[in-house]
Design a protein around this motif. Sequence first.
Motif, short mmCIF file in Angstrom:
data_model
loop_
_atom_site.label_atom_id
_atom_site.label_comp_id
_atom_site.label_asym_id
_atom_site.label_seq_id
_atom_site.Cartn_x
_atom_site.Cartn_y
_atom_site.Cartn_z
N PRO A 313 0.84 -1.21 0.00
CA PRO A 313 0.00 0.00 0.00
C PRO A 313 0.87 1.25 0.00
CG PRO A 313 0.19 -0.83 2.21
CD PRO A 313 0.94 -1.80 1.33
N LEU A 314 0.25 2.40 0.10
CA LEU A 314 0.97 3.66 0.18
C LEU A 314 1.62 3.77 1.56
CD1 LEU A 314 1.81 6.46 -0.77
CD2 LEU A 314 -0.46 7.30 -0.11
N ALA A 315 2.94 3.67 1.60
CA ALA A 315 3.70 3.86 2.83
C ALA A 315 4.19 5.30 2.84
CB ALA A 315 4.87 2.88 2.90
N MET A 316 3.49 6.15 3.54
CA MET A 316 3.70 7.58 3.42
C MET A 316 5.08 8.03 3.88
SD MET A 316 0.06 9.33 4.33
CE MET A 316 -1.20 9.48 3.06
N ASP A 317 5.63 7.38 4.90
CA ASP A 317 6.91 7.82 5.44
C ASP A 317 8.06 7.65 4.46
OD1 ASP A 317 5.61 8.50 7.74
OD2 ASP A 317 6.25 6.74 8.89
N THR A 318 7.95 6.67 3.58
CA THR A 318 9.04 6.39 2.63
C THR A 318 8.67 6.70 1.19
OG1 THR A 318 8.32 4.09 2.48
CG2 THR A 318 10.01 4.61 4.12
N PHE A 319 7.43 7.10 0.95
CA PHE A 319 6.98 7.34 -0.41
C PHE A 319 7.74 8.50 -1.05
CE2 PHE A 319 4.20 9.93 -3.15
CZ PHE A 319 4.01 9.03 -4.19
N VAL A 320 8.11 8.33 -2.29
CA VAL A 320 8.74 9.37 -3.10
C VAL A 320 7.87 9.60 -4.32
CG1 VAL A 320 10.79 10.09 -4.38
CG2 VAL A 320 11.03 8.73 -2.29
N ASP A 321 7.42 10.83 -4.53
CA ASP A 321 6.53 11.08 -5.65
C ASP A 321 7.31 11.12 -6.97
OD1 ASP A 321 7.74 13.58 -5.88
OD2 ASP A 321 5.96 14.74 -5.40
N PRO A 322 6.62 11.19 -8.10
CA PRO A 322 7.33 11.17 -9.39
C PRO A 322 8.35 12.29 -9.56
CG PRO A 322 5.01 10.69 -9.73
CD PRO A 322 5.17 11.09 -8.29
N MET A 323 8.27 13.33 -8.73
CA MET A 323 9.25 14.42 -8.81
C MET A 323 10.36 14.25 -7.79
SD MET A 323 6.74 17.67 -9.57
CE MET A 323 5.36 17.03 -8.63
N GLY A 324 10.39 13.10 -7.13
CA GLY A 324 11.49 12.81 -6.21
C GLY A 324 11.33 13.40 -4.83
N ARG A 325 10.12 13.80 -4.46
CA ARG A 325 9.90 14.47 -3.18
C ARG A 325 9.23 13.54 -2.17
NH1 ARG A 325 6.43 19.46 -5.28
NH2 ARG A 325 5.27 17.64 -6.04
N GLN A 326 9.62 13.67 -0.92
CA GLN A 326 8.97 12.93 0.17
C GLN A 326 7.93 13.85 0.82
OE1 GLN A 326 12.54 11.49 2.42
NE2 GLN A 326 11.62 9.49 2.05
N ILE A 327 6.85 14.07 0.12
CA ILE A 327 5.88 15.09 0.54
C ILE A 327 5.06 14.66 1.75
CG2 ILE A 327 5.71 16.16 -1.73
CD1 ILE A 327 3.21 14.48 -2.23
N PHE A 328 5.01 13.35 2.07
CA PHE A 328 4.20 12.87 3.19
C PHE A 328 5.04 12.55 4.42
CE2 PHE A 328 1.44 11.28 -0.44
CZ PHE A 328 0.50 12.28 -0.30
N ASN A 329 6.34 12.77 4.35
CA ASN A 329 7.22 12.40 5.46
C ASN A 329 7.56 13.65 6.27
OD1 ASN A 329 9.17 11.51 7.20
ND2 ASN A 329 10.61 10.83 5.63
N PRO A 330 7.04 13.75 7.51
CA PRO A 330 7.31 14.96 8.31
C PRO A 330 8.79 15.19 8.59
CG PRO A 330 5.50 13.70 9.24
CD PRO A 330 6.12 12.83 8.18
N GLY A 331 9.60 14.17 8.45
CA GLY A 331 11.02 14.33 8.69
C GLY A 331 11.80 14.79 7.49
#
Length: 790
Positions: A313-331
């Motif tokens: 599933p969508l693992a938000m902490d490690t997800f990288v969007d198509p532009m290379g950004r970790q937009i869901f990771n507060p860290g």
Amino acid sequence: MAAKRQRAKRARAAAIEIEKTRVVVQFRPEFRIPYEDGAEASVERLNAGPWRQLAERFPGIRLRRLIRATKPDEINRLIERARQFDPSYEPGHFFGYFVVETDRSLDLRGLLKELLSWPSVKAAYLDIPVPDPLVNAADDPRSPNQGYLDPSPDGIDAEYAWGFTGGDGAGQQVIDLERGWTFNHEDLNAHGATLLHGTLLDSSRAHGTAVLGELCAVDNTVGCVGIVPNVDEVDAVSYNGSTRVDAIFAALGQMAFGSVLLLEAQVTVDGALLLGPIEAFDAEFDAIRLATALGVIVVEAGGNGTNNGSTPPLAMDTFVDPMGRQIFNPGSADFRDSGAIIVTAATSTAPHTRLTWAPHGQRIDCYAWGENVNTCTSSSAGATTLYQTGFSGTSSASPIVTGAVLAIQGMVQAQQGFRFGPRQMRDIIRDPANGTPAAAGETTTIRQMPNLRAIIDGNVLGLAPDLYLRDFVGDTGLPHNGPISASPDIILMPVQINNPQNAFGAGSGTENDSTLGSSALTGQDNFIYARVLNQGGGAATNATATVYWSEVATLVSPDMWNLVGSAVLPSVPTGEVLTVSPGITWVEADIPAPGHYCFVGIVDHPGDPAPSPGQLLNWTNFTNFIKNNNNVTWRNFNVINNDPAVDPTTPRGFVAMPFLAPGAFDRARPMQLELIARLPDQAKLLWELPLAFLDLLKDRFPHAEIDKKNGLARLPVRPAGRFALPPIPFPAKSRARMRLLAAIPKELRGNRYQVAVRQVWEEQEVGRVTWLLAPDVKPPEPRPRRRPRG
């Protein structure tokens, strides 16, 4: 379970106090009925009505005051204060209201008819007690299978919230964003929901109908019952034939502070098959962030991953969007926070575990049932009597959380008189103490499911700070129709105050002084102090007060704001203790000239956030902000000497009050200027305005004095009362310079007088300038610039 709910209903019904119907009557003020119990003889003596004949027809009747807890002197003080600071206030005749009481069974409708025939009676009506609108889920045959309504650990305990005023959603508004609904479903039709934007997609009718069924199916004798069945306003926006962003903007145009927007949509966050929340897209994120900045609470479906458990599933902490950004990771430095409440899905049975396809991570705010949800449904043809037992996904989880949010909002508004903002609400939902945790063996982060009983019993609804700066003396922090520019809480001083709390705070003796420091001195630093109150239930730690300045103007929109600076208040306690900020330095180099300025003050706290000026550069957002937020204030209140000074630009014997009358920052809009004067009858008052304005008024003022050389016109106006120019088109970003010119007879200059000009757009006041003409006020004098040392 049905028997349990029936017992709860009977217990609530038994608690309702059975009161008698009574007649309320208001006598006209000219009859001067003494405001006292037992005023029957006075009614007869003052020829207000044939009371004796009435008492013979209706034996046992007697009069008592309707207003009993507040003394008349206190009422008069409140009226006088209101008149002083809100010139538009017209008080009602409070001392004319009585109750006609009786211990007998009488024809009260006949009694009412008799009283209404009396010339002395201004109003009369029956006050009939009604039971609270309590929810009776036992009448709805499917409700025993709606386990998400049950107490923790199974559900959110909506049943418990129904026992509290507002816990059924009364007084609240929700808009659902998706693509299809059957609004006239038998369990939804009573809400009268409207499609506000977009077109309906028939194949999505089942989805939207199920969502609304969970949320607000009405309390009738068919089908199921919603979490908040008595929510006031239910509407929808569709992104079918449109875009999600357009749909969000359409919704925001209809929403007030504290209303709830449910986002029942998802996007492919990886550009392929992985489905996540729509704020993964930048435009949607910006639209959602604007919504939360405006005070709209957004509940967002987290998305259904790949809709199966065969891939992660969508693992938000490690997800990288198509532009290379970790937009869901507060860290991550790429993280961005929209302020929305993002929901994931878990099993319907306790202990709850995340469903294999559901998103997880620190950005998830809560979970709810993602399977086995019993609710309404429909067909592509719009069937109105269908139900289902298997609604699922983050689509089913999000309405459960939305229902909890609306119940919380309804209760806090009913009990505290205000609404929570988006971040306050999210803090409540995210707090582990306020929810049912996931199963101990759940290894991913999905936080907790809201538990309304824990929130109610834990007194969470009374803990949030609610900071405000007064718009005028007498402002209580609640919505009002008074002036928005006479704040006593922005204080400009030429010197730094050693102990501002002692000088201006609670117990200082200056709490209600609106004349403290209003003139800027050049050649030195000046200092501004903000006074803040907290009407919430919890202290605000490290609140920030920010002050901006502008030229004196009837409309001070954000494009005219110039930053002075900010100061941190270490603690603003509860109980509305007037608390003063440290001095905000207005540095010498930034002060344009000696004189008067308008100040804008904003107080911000994570628990009671305020939007930034940039977010207000939208006319609708700006006007909504004026009406719906108490953590901003304007000080456009100037104290000037009523003894005229020698000024070659001003007629002899007159005092000048210059100001700007600006246009809106986005486009030309029709505006109206209204003068409110309280000068003595012997005074003279002129309104000086550009000749171009007089041309727009089409010769409506033939007695105006024309100065073609300087392009000016002077209108003689009454020194006391109200005078309004007709609405005229103000060009965008225009800055019309005007003056009021007042001449007060010498023998009357020892008194204080007040003059104001307000600017009105579509019957809403958007700004005001107020002048206090007082004796012996020294104008600010320019000071020489200090030479640099060395």
